[in-house]
Motif scaffolding. Structure first.
Motif, mmCIF file in Angstrom:
data_model
loop_
_atom_site.group_PDB
_atom_site.id
_atom_site.type_symbol
_atom_site.label_atom_id
_atom_site.label_comp_id
_atom_site.label_asym_id
_atom_site.label_seq_id
_atom_site.Cartn_x
_atom_site.Cartn_y
_atom_site.Cartn_z
ATOM 1 N N ILE A 146 0.776 -0.948 -0.201
ATOM 2 C CA ILE A 146 -0.204 0.325 0.557
ATOM 3 C C ILE A 146 0.567 1.261 0.378
ATOM 4 O O ILE A 146 0.318 2.091 -0.608
ATOM 5 C CB ILE A 146 -0.780 0.400 1.306
ATOM 6 C CG1 ILE A 146 -2.206 -0.845 0.962
ATOM 7 C CG2 ILE A 146 -1.963 1.171 1.136
ATOM 8 C CD1 ILE A 146 -2.916 -1.680 2.340
ATOM 9 N N ASN A 147 1.711 1.005 0.572
ATOM 10 C CA ASN A 147 2.603 2.264 1.076
ATOM 11 C C ASN A 147 3.830 2.340 -0.584
ATOM 12 O O ASN A 147 3.985 3.984 -0.750
ATOM 13 C CB ASN A 147 3.834 1.855 1.889
ATOM 14 C CG ASN A 147 2.996 2.358 3.491
ATOM 15 O OD1 ASN A 147 2.427 3.251 3.531
ATOM 16 N ND2 ASN A 147 3.730 2.269 4.528
ATOM 17 N N ILE A 148 3.855 1.892 -1.329
ATOM 18 C CA ILE A 148 4.004 1.517 -2.202
ATOM 19 C C ILE A 148 3.380 2.321 -3.580
ATOM 20 O O ILE A 148 3.463 3.111 -4.540
ATOM 21 C CB ILE A 148 5.234 0.375 -3.126
ATOM 22 C CG1 ILE A 148 6.056 -0.693 -1.977
ATOM 23 C CG2 ILE A 148 5.094 0.513 -4.721
ATOM 24 C CD1 ILE A 148 6.628 -1.134 -2.521
ATOM 25 N N LYS A 149 2.438 2.132 -3.948
ATOM 26 C CA LYS A 149 1.200 2.585 -4.227
ATOM 27 C C LYS A 149 0.790 4.002 -4.022
ATOM 28 O O LYS A 149 0.685 4.187 -4.763
ATOM 29 C CB LYS A 149 -0.105 1.420 -3.943
ATOM 30 C CG LYS A 149 -0.455 -0.011 -4.351
ATOM 31 C CD LYS A 149 -1.171 -0.368 -4.393
ATOM 32 C CE LYS A 149 -1.505 -2.214 -5.343
ATOM 33 N NZ LYS A 149 -2.637 -2.979 -4.700
ATOM 34 N N MET A 150 1.332 4.080 -2.595
ATOM 35 C CA MET A 150 0.557 5.483 -2.445
ATOM 36 C C MET A 150 2.170 6.499 -3.052
ATOM 37 O O MET A 150 2.176 7.810 -3.331
ATOM 38 C CB MET A 150 0.495 5.748 -0.971
ATOM 39 C CG MET A 150 -0.446 5.799 -0.463
ATOM 40 S SD MET A 150 -0.398 5.257 1.487
ATOM 41 C CE MET A 150 0.096 6.261 2.078
ATOM 42 N N ILE A 151 3.175 5.870 -2.976
ATOM 43 C CA ILE A 151 4.261 6.933 -3.675
ATOM 44 C C ILE A 151 4.247 7.061 -4.878
ATOM 45 O O ILE A 151 4.500 8.010 -5.672
ATOM 46 C CB ILE A 151 5.653 6.348 -2.811
ATOM 47 C CG1 ILE A 151 5.785 6.210 -1.843
ATOM 48 C CG2 ILE A 151 6.623 6.588 -3.440
ATOM 49 C CD1 ILE A 151 6.674 5.001 -1.236
ATOM 50 N N ILE A 152 3.977 6.249 -5.755
ATOM 51 C CA ILE A 152 3.717 6.371 -7.576
ATOM 52 C C ILE A 152 2.212 6.775 -7.590
ATOM 53 O O ILE A 152 2.847 7.891 -8.118
ATOM 54 C CB ILE A 152 3.283 4.301 -7.968
ATOM 55 C CG1 ILE A 152 4.338 3.357 -7.684
ATOM 56 C CG2 ILE A 152 2.687 4.668 -9.704
ATOM 57 C CD1 ILE A 152 3.965 2.438 -7.558
ATOM 58 N N VAL A 153 1.519 7.191 -6.339
ATOM 59 C CA VAL A 153 -0.330 8.473 -6.925
ATOM 60 C C VAL A 153 0.714 9.711 -7.048
ATOM 61 O O VAL A 153 0.380 10.338 -7.629
ATOM 62 C CB VAL A 153 -1.013 7.390 -6.010
ATOM 63 C CG1 VAL A 153 -2.476 8.436 -6.181
ATOM 64 C CG2 VAL A 153 -1.432 6.579 -6.491
ATOM 65 N N VAL A 154 1.531 9.598 -5.277
ATOM 66 C CA VAL A 154 1.926 10.883 -4.378
ATOM 67 C C VAL A 154 3.045 11.250 -5.579
ATOM 68 O O VAL A 154 3.277 12.834 -6.555
ATOM 69 C CB VAL A 154 2.078 11.460 -3.255
ATOM 70 C CG1 VAL A 154 3.121 12.278 -3.301
ATOM 71 C CG2 VAL A 154 0.918 10.541 -2.719
ATOM 72 N N GLY A 155 3.991 10.768 -6.749
ATOM 73 C CA GLY A 155 4.501 11.206 -7.548
ATOM 74 C C GLY A 155 4.706 11.450 -9.142
ATOM 75 O O GLY A 155 4.673 12.252 -9.488
ATOM 76 N N LYS A 156 3.203 11.069 -9.486
ATOM 77 C CA LYS A 156 2.375 10.883 -10.772
ATOM 78 C C LYS A 156 2.426 12.690 -10.665
ATOM 79 O O LYS A 156 2.079 13.556 -11.458
ATOM 80 C CB LYS A 156 1.698 10.169 -11.109
ATOM 81 C CG LYS A 156 2.259 8.718 -11.645
ATOM 82 C CD LYS A 156 0.575 7.674 -11.444
ATOM 83 C CE LYS A 156 0.938 6.471 -12.000
ATOM 84 N NZ LYS A 156 0.478 5.656 -12.255
ATOM 85 N N SER A 157 2.175 12.967 -9.386
ATOM 86 C CA SER A 157 1.221 14.269 -9.062
ATOM 87 C C SER A 157 2.175 15.749 -8.884
ATOM 88 O O SER A 157 1.384 16.345 -8.678
ATOM 89 C CB SER A 157 0.433 14.458 -7.913
ATOM 90 O OG SER A 157 0.358 13.709 -6.132
#
Length: 53
Positions: A41-52
């Motif tokens: 879940i943390n990896i997914k959150m990092i990816i989403v925040v990184g895209k923004s």
């Protein structure tokens, strides 16, 4: 009747409530699995925040 179902037998409204099976209960209480899910879940959150940004 299973011991988990006794609480639901008193009130007819809850008769259709699902009770988790052995596998689901084991996964919910397994600390190793919870750590793995936390990392995923943390990896997914990092990816989403990184895209923004």
């Amino acid at each position: 009747m299973k011991k988990e179902e006794v609480n639901f037998a008193k009130n007819r409204h809850f008769n259709l409530t699902m009770i988790p099976g052995k596998f689901a209960r084991a996964m919910r209480t397994c600390v190793l699995w919870q750590i793995i899910r936390f990392i995923i879940i943390n990896i997914k959150m990092i990816i989403v925040v990184g895209k923004s940004h």
